[in-house]
Design a protein around this motif. Structure first.
Motif, short mmCIF file in Angstrom:
data_model
loop_
_atom_site.label_atom_id
_atom_site.label_comp_id
_atom_site.label_asym_id
_atom_site.label_seq_id
_atom_site.Cartn_x
_atom_site.Cartn_y
_atom_site.Cartn_z
N VAL A 1 0.88 -1.18 0.00
CA VAL A 1 0.00 0.00 0.00
C VAL A 1 0.91 1.22 0.00
CG1 VAL A 1 -1.88 1.18 1.18
CG2 VAL A 1 -1.73 -1.32 1.30
N THR B 1 2.11 5.20 -0.32
CA THR B 1 3.54 5.11 -0.45
C THR B 1 4.19 4.51 0.80
OG1 THR B 1 3.50 7.10 -1.82
CG2 THR B 1 5.63 6.50 -0.89
N ALA C 1 -2.88 4.51 -1.58
CA ALA C 1 -3.92 5.02 -0.68
C ALA C 1 -3.39 6.24 0.03
CB ALA C 1 -4.29 3.95 0.34
N SER D 1 -4.43 9.37 2.93
CA SER D 1 -5.37 10.03 3.84
C SER D 1 -4.73 11.14 4.65
CB SER D 1 -6.01 9.02 4.78
OG SER D 1 -5.03 8.35 5.52
N LEU E 1 -1.14 0.86 11.14
CA LEU E 1 -2.57 0.77 11.39
C LEU E 1 -2.90 1.83 12.44
CD1 LEU E 1 -5.24 -0.86 10.99
CD2 LEU E 1 -4.52 -2.25 12.91
N THR F 1 -6.34 4.40 12.20
CA THR F 1 -7.80 4.31 12.35
C THR F 1 -8.34 3.02 11.72
OG1 THR F 1 -8.23 5.42 10.25
CG2 THR F 1 -8.03 6.82 12.20
N ASP G 1 6.06 9.06 6.65
CA ASP G 1 6.51 10.43 6.38
C ASP G 1 5.82 11.46 7.27
OD1 ASP G 1 3.89 10.29 5.09
OD2 ASP G 1 4.44 12.22 4.20
C1 PRP Z 1 -0.88 6.31 6.05
C2 PRP Z 1 -0.25 4.96 6.18
C3 PRP Z 1 -1.41 4.01 6.08
C4 PRP Z 1 -2.57 4.80 6.63
C5 PRP Z 1 -2.88 4.35 8.04
O1 PRP Z 1 -0.97 6.60 4.70
O2 PRP Z 1 0.72 4.73 5.19
O3 PRP Z 1 -1.68 3.64 4.73
O4 PRP Z 1 -2.17 6.18 6.63
O5 PRP Z 1 -3.89 5.14 8.62
P1 PRP Z 1 -5.35 4.61 8.89
O6 PRP Z 1 -5.25 3.29 9.59
O7 PRP Z 1 -5.91 5.70 9.77
O8 PRP Z 1 -6.09 4.51 7.60
P2 PRP Z 1 -1.06 8.09 4.13
O9 PRP Z 1 -2.48 8.41 3.84
O10 PRP Z 1 -0.33 9.04 5.00
O11 PRP Z 1 -0.33 7.98 2.74
P3 PRP Z 1 1.16 7.52 2.47
O12 PRP Z 1 1.17 6.03 2.57
O13 PRP Z 1 1.42 7.99 1.09
O14 PRP Z 1 2.06 8.17 3.49
#
Ligand code: PRP
Length: 194
Positions: free
Chosen positions: A40, A42, A66, A68, A104, A106, A161
């Motif tokens: 998933v 980056t 993905a 967020s 992990l 939320t 990041d």
């Molecule tokens: C971050 C991380 C996960 C997600 C976890 O991605 O890489 O994919 O958030 O958070 P969650 O359990 O609350 O959904 P981000 O959206 O920052 O993108 P990135 O992978 O490009 O850094």
């Protein structure tokens, strides 16, 4: 960049040792055929690259993107944007899927991906995360494999990041309040109308 780090939570050596053990555990459980490992992006990039080289299973690799945590955020925005889904859906048809993500928090990202891939003819969908935060939403989300449980803190490194930086750190660390404030200020500056 090292001056921006507050506390090193997990050293490169500890990551490497834990991945050796985790891969052993996973290889015994994962199917030997028809397996797709799905990083998933980056954040999952570094973990997936190190993990897959420890798995002796016959597997293919297909990425999905993905997002967020847009901009300089230390908490999920709650809105997950998935891209590259068409390719991902085609890659999982008739296959066992292993989603590999860095953290992990939320659970919204993995939940959105499971939902998006469920109707695509995958034989099974498993999840693997490097880090699981100590917060109710993360604890309640069932993952198949987890390398480390960590406190509910904002961390960077090894793929994770802040404002696009620090993914290349070999350890998992927290940032100083100054580094966070400076990242927030940079984003505000970029967002100012010209
Ligand atoms: C971050 C991380 C996960 C997600 C976890 O991605 O890489 O994919 O958030 O958070 P969650 O359990 O609350 O959904 P981000 O959206 O920052 O993108 P990135 O992978 O490009 O850094």
């Amino acid at each position: 960049m090292d001056g921006d780090l507050d506390q090193i939570l997990i050293t490169p050596q500890a990551i490497s040792q834990r991945l050796d053990a985790l891969a052993l555990e996973m290889s015994a459980v994962l199917p030997g055929e028809n397996l797709v490992l799905m990083p998933v992006l980056t954040g999952g990039l570094v973990f997936a690259a190190d993990l897959m080289r420890r798995l002796p299973n016959r597997l293919t690799v297909a990425c999905v993107n993905a997002s967020s945590y847009a901009g300089a955020r230390t908490h999920s925005s709650g809105n997950v944007r998935l891209t590259g889904l068409e390719t991902a859906r085609a890659a999982v048809r008739g296959k066992h899927v292993l989603l590999v993500d860095d953290i992990l928090d939320t659970g919204l990202t993995l939940s959105a991906l499971q939902g998006a891939l469920a109707a695509s003819g995958a034989l099974s969908i498993r999840t693997c995360v490097l880090l699981r935060k100590d917060r109710p939403q993360a604890s309640a989300f069932p993952v198949d494999f987890c390398a480390f449980d960590i406190p509910d803190a904002f961390v960077v490194g090894y793929g994770l990041d802040f404002n696009g930086l620090y993914r290349n750190l070999p350890c998992i660390a927290t940032l100083t309040p100054q580094a966070i404030a400076s990242g927030m200020a940079d984003t505000k500056e970029q967002e100012k109308p010209a």
